[in-house]
Design an enzyme around this catalytic site. Structure first.
Site, PDB file in Angstrom:
ATOM      1  N   ASP A 161       1.424   5.787   5.829  1.00  0.00           N
ATOM      2  CA  ASP A 161       0.269   4.998   5.330  1.00  0.00           C
ATOM      3  C   ASP A 161       1.063   4.631   3.863  1.00  0.00           C
ATOM      4  OD1 ASP A 161      -1.890   3.907   5.661  1.00  0.00           O
ATOM      5  OD2 ASP A 161      -3.098   5.245   4.427  1.00  0.00           O
ATOM      6  N   GLU A 217      -9.527   4.087   2.045  1.00  0.00           N
ATOM      7  CA  GLU A 217      -9.040   4.193   0.644  1.00  0.00           C
ATOM      8  C   GLU A 217      -8.184   3.052   0.355  1.00  0.00           C
ATOM      9  OE1 GLU A 217      -7.607   5.501   3.421  1.00  0.00           O
ATOM     10  OE2 GLU A 217      -5.545   5.131   2.976  1.00  0.00           O
ATOM     11  N   ASP A 270     -12.106   7.192   3.870  1.00  0.00           N
ATOM     12  CA  ASP A 270     -11.049   6.959   4.657  1.00  0.00           C
ATOM     13  C   ASP A 270     -10.773   5.271   4.426  1.00  0.00           C
ATOM     14  OD1 ASP A 270      -8.688   7.289   6.429  1.00  0.00           O
ATOM     15  OD2 ASP A 270     -10.159   7.320   7.986  1.00  0.00           O
ATOM     16  N   LYS A 330      -9.921  12.570   8.740  1.00  0.00           N
ATOM     17  CA  LYS A 330      -9.728  11.739   9.973  1.00  0.00           C
ATOM     18  C   LYS A 330      -9.946  12.982  11.212  1.00  0.00           C
ATOM     19  CE  LYS A 330      -6.732   8.179   8.458  1.00  0.00           C
ATOM     20  NZ  LYS A 330      -7.299   7.140   9.033  1.00  0.00           N
ATOM     21  N   LYS A 347       0.813  -1.251   0.030  1.00  0.00           N
ATOM     22  CA  LYS A 347       0.195   0.102  -0.013  1.00  0.00           C
ATOM     23  C   LYS A 347       0.791   1.197   0.020  1.00  0.00           C
ATOM     24  CE  LYS A 347      -3.391   2.576   2.786  1.00  0.00           C
ATOM     25  NZ  LYS A 347      -4.294   2.447   3.841  1.00  0.00           N
ATOM     26  N   ASP A 397      -2.598  10.025   4.412  1.00  0.00           N
ATOM     27  CA  ASP A 397      -4.070   9.522   4.417  1.00  0.00           C
ATOM     28  C   ASP A 397      -4.672  10.481   5.437  1.00  0.00           C
ATOM     29  OD1 ASP A 397      -6.384   8.319   4.804  1.00  0.00           O
ATOM     30  OD2 ASP A 397      -5.755   6.714   5.604  1.00  0.00           O
ATOM     31  N   ARG A 414      -8.136  -0.205   0.405  1.00  0.00           N
ATOM     32  CA  ARG A 414      -8.484  -1.242  -0.362  1.00  0.00           C
ATOM     33  C   ARG A 414      -8.911  -0.957  -1.482  1.00  0.00           C
ATOM     34  NH1 ARG A 414     -12.819  -2.244   4.203  1.00  0.00           N
ATOM     35  NH2 ARG A 414     -11.389  -0.879   5.400  1.00  0.00           N
TER      36      ARG A 414
HETATM   37  N1  BES Z   1      -4.514   4.166   6.892  1.00  0.00           N
HETATM   38  C1  BES Z   1      -5.651   3.802   7.653  1.00  0.00           C
HETATM   39  C2  BES Z   1      -5.432   2.546   8.798  1.00  0.00           C
HETATM   40  C3  BES Z   1      -4.594   2.953   9.645  1.00  0.00           C
HETATM   41  C4  BES Z   1      -4.844   3.174  11.181  1.00  0.00           C
HETATM   42  C5  BES Z   1      -3.048   2.804   9.426  1.00  0.00           C
HETATM   43  C6  BES Z   1      -3.926   3.384  12.190  1.00  0.00           C
HETATM   44  C7  BES Z   1      -2.288   3.024  10.538  1.00  0.00           C
HETATM   45  C8  BES Z   1      -2.438   3.196  11.881  1.00  0.00           C
HETATM   46  C9  BES Z   1      -6.928   3.223   6.553  1.00  0.00           C
HETATM   47  O1  BES Z   1      -6.745   3.904   5.509  1.00  0.00           O
HETATM   48  C10 BES Z   1      -8.158   3.604   7.381  1.00  0.00           C
HETATM   49  O2  BES Z   1      -8.275   4.970   7.529  1.00  0.00           O
HETATM   50  N2  BES Z   1      -8.823   2.564   8.002  1.00  0.00           N
HETATM   51  C11 BES Z   1     -10.149   2.786   8.367  1.00  0.00           C
HETATM   52  C12 BES Z   1     -11.299   2.041   7.725  1.00  0.00           C
HETATM   53  C13 BES Z   1     -12.473   2.393   8.134  1.00  0.00           C
HETATM   54  C14 BES Z   1     -12.982   3.706   7.720  1.00  0.00           C
HETATM   55  C15 BES Z   1     -13.496   1.089   7.585  1.00  0.00           C
HETATM   56  C16 BES Z   1      -9.986   2.684   9.780  1.00  0.00           C
HETATM   57  O3  BES Z   1      -9.337   1.764  10.159  1.00  0.00           O
HETATM   58  O4  BES Z   1     -10.526   3.501  10.599  1.00  0.00           O
HETATM   59 ZN    ZN Z   2      -4.790   4.541   4.755  1.00  0.00          ZN
HETATM   60 ZN    ZN Z   3      -7.959   5.731   5.436  1.00  0.00          ZN
END
Ligand code: BES
Ligand code: ZN
Ligand code: ZN
Length: 495
Positions: free
Chosen positions: A287, A348, A346, A276, A264, A269, A350
């Site tokens: 990220d 993103e 967020d 966020k 990734k 992000d 996937r």
């Molecule tokens: N990049 C984040 C995941 C992440 C969280 C990486 C903490 C490193 C540390 C990812 O893109 C994300 O924001 N995921 C969301 C998904 C949700 C919206 C379904 C999450 O984990 O909150």
């Molecule tokens: Zn992310």
């Molecule tokens: Zn994200």
């Protein structure tokens, strides 16, 4: 820091810091420390007894030598219980020595090779080199280091018979550490210095001058032609264009077998329009840690010289909110024509991996391994230090977990529970990019599975271990960890 292995006698070494290990359940010194203690008329043992030093793993006892031997100071590092000493304990012991040397300004470190019980000399030398070099790491672009690094770290063996194998271990340890440091530097780089095109340049610079590595880059126009709607969609809100990067390492002896490593690569992000909260955004330069692990591995792959062909693939984008950003409710079409309803911008990762994994699967590799800082839910499930492994193939899962265990990186398998597929079914598209409240790491994994086309595949959710919000162990300081590189290197060595 220069590292060497040679045959020698610790009592004769002219070092700023002499390092020996001690077991917590040993009544007396053994090996090098015993010889040292003898030369000092038993003063070393007397001192650690008086001090109440328990020799718990990674604990330290430091003393001056008062000129009794040529070395200035002696550091006794605790190894913990004899029966529990494993490679991780040895790795930490070397790291602790470097941390102490930095504190007291020692320029030269000479340590005995900590090799005990069933452990192999080559493995012990390898992990000592890893521990020493990784402990020594700091990101220095914007701040001068507060402590000066040691210049020299020597591992001394008393038995010449194991010198050769210790030297082999040293070379491997240096590669693993160099790849990991490479990844750490990329991840620690602030997002204003790390754009999608920066990662393209990094890939090109790795390949430069190496005939075994080729790089193909697909820019926005090419991605449009390919129908990479996930990458294009996520990149839409950013001023920086997306790129799909495909590196190929070809071994000297041609082979049709290949392995694909996918990372990734979201350079920042923000969450996009599903912005966020400030606290969660602070570390989101991390990220692209999946791609950094792939690039770190490729930075040493020519020297590692695996016998299989290796693809390194990442889709680099920045996830930003703007007037041109994708909105919750928008539908994107991935390269394999599957439609994805974006309910949360967020989620993103996937969306970008949908295209990237499909591209990888089309190369028909033996298997794909992807690394992604994909979900906070995985961190909730396994904590900050453990990677979640999801796989559609038990053999590939076992290979990855074995490699991780051998490399000393903590990983744990999570299920791709078919029954949860229903929660990522969309009303109006093939898939939606979020599930319900629960099992977020698993539903993300199930989403990715839709794009690997039945290729054997393992997905590593490294959201926790990629970036340390606090000190993790003696060689993993706060900040980027380079997690994944050691496992990938081990995986390629055993493939
Ligand atoms: N990049 C984040 C995941 C992440 C969280 C990486 C903490 C490193 C540390 C990812 O893109 C994300 O924001 N995921 C969301 C998904 C949700 C919206 C379904 C999450 O984990 O909150
Ligand atoms: Zn992310
Ligand atoms: Zn994200």
């Amino acid at each position: 820091m220069d590292i060497k292995v040679y045959k020698g006698d610790l009592t004769q070494e002219k070092a700023d810091l002499l390092v020996v290990g001690h077991f917590s359940d040993a009544k007396s010194f053994e090996g090098s420390s015993a010889v040292l203690d003898k030369v000092m008329d038993g003063r070393l043992m007397k001192l650690i007894r008086e001090d109440g030093f328990k020799a718990k793993l990674a604990s330290t006892f430091l003393t001056h030598t008062n000129g009794e031997i040529p070395a200035k100071r002696i550091l006794v590092v605790g190894l913990g219980k004899k029966e529990n000493v494993d490679l991780e304990a040895v790795r930490q012991t070397a790291a602790v020595a470097v941390n102490v040397a930095k504190e007291c300004g020692s320029k030269t470190i000479v340590s005995e090779l900590h090799v005990h019980g069933e452990l192999k000399a080559s493995d012990c030398a390898q992990v000592m080199v890893e521990g020493a070099l990784l402990a020594d790491y700091t990101y220095t672009k914007y701040k001068k280091p507060t402590h000066k690094s040691p210049k020299f770290f020597a591992i001394v063996v008393s038995d010449g018979k194991i010198l050769r194998s210790a030297e082999k271990g040293l070379a491997l340890g240096e590669l693993a550490a160099r790849g990991t440091v490479f990844a750490r530097d990329l991840v620690n780089t602030p997002a204003h210095d790390m754009h999608p095109e920066t990662l393209v340049d990094v890939a090109k610079s790795i390949a430069k001058g190496k005939s075994s590595i080729r790089v193909r880059v697909f820019d926005r126009e090419a991605l449009k032609r390919m129908g990479a709607g996930g990458l294009l969609g996520v990149a839409q809100g950013s001023d920086r264009p997306p790129y799909l990067v495909h590196m190929t390492y070809k071994p000297k002896k041609p082979t049709r077998k290949s392995i694909a490593l996918v990372g990734k690569a979201v350079t920042f992000d923000s969450g996009g329009l599903s912005l966020k909260p400030a606290d969660f955004m602070m570390t989101m330069k991390c990220d692209m840690a999946g791609a950094a692990a792939v690039l770190g591995t490729f930075s040493v792959i020519a020297e590692l010289a695996p016998t299989v062909e290796v693809h390194g693939i990442f889709g680099a984008v920045e996830n930003m909110p703007s007037g041109s950003a994708i909105r919750p409710g928008d539908v994107l079409t991935a390269m394999n024509k599957k439609t994805m309803e974006v309910l949360n911008t967020d989620a993103e990762g996937r969306l970008t991996l949908a295209d990237t994994l499909f591209y990888a699967a089309k190369l028909k590799p033996l298997f794909i391994v992807d690394l992604a800082t994909l979900t906070g839910a995985c961190v909730v499930a396994l904590g900050e230090e453990i990677t979640g492994v999801m796989s559609n193939d038990d053999k590939v899962a076992a290979r990855v977990l074995d490699a991780a265990a051998a490399a000393g990186e903590k990983m744990w398998r999570l299920p791709l529970e078919k029954s949860y597929k229903k929660v990522i079914k969309s009303q109006i598209a093939d898939l939606q990019n979020i599930g319900n409240k629960w099992g977020g790491a698993l539903t993300a994994g199930l989403f990715l599975e839709e794009f690997v086309d039945k290729t054997p595949w393992a997905h590593l959710d490294i959201a926790g271990p990629a970036f340390a919000e606090r000190e993790i162990d003696p060689y993993t300081h706060k900040g980027a960890t380079g997690h994944g590189v050691r496992t990938l290197i081990q995986l390629l060595r055993s493939s």
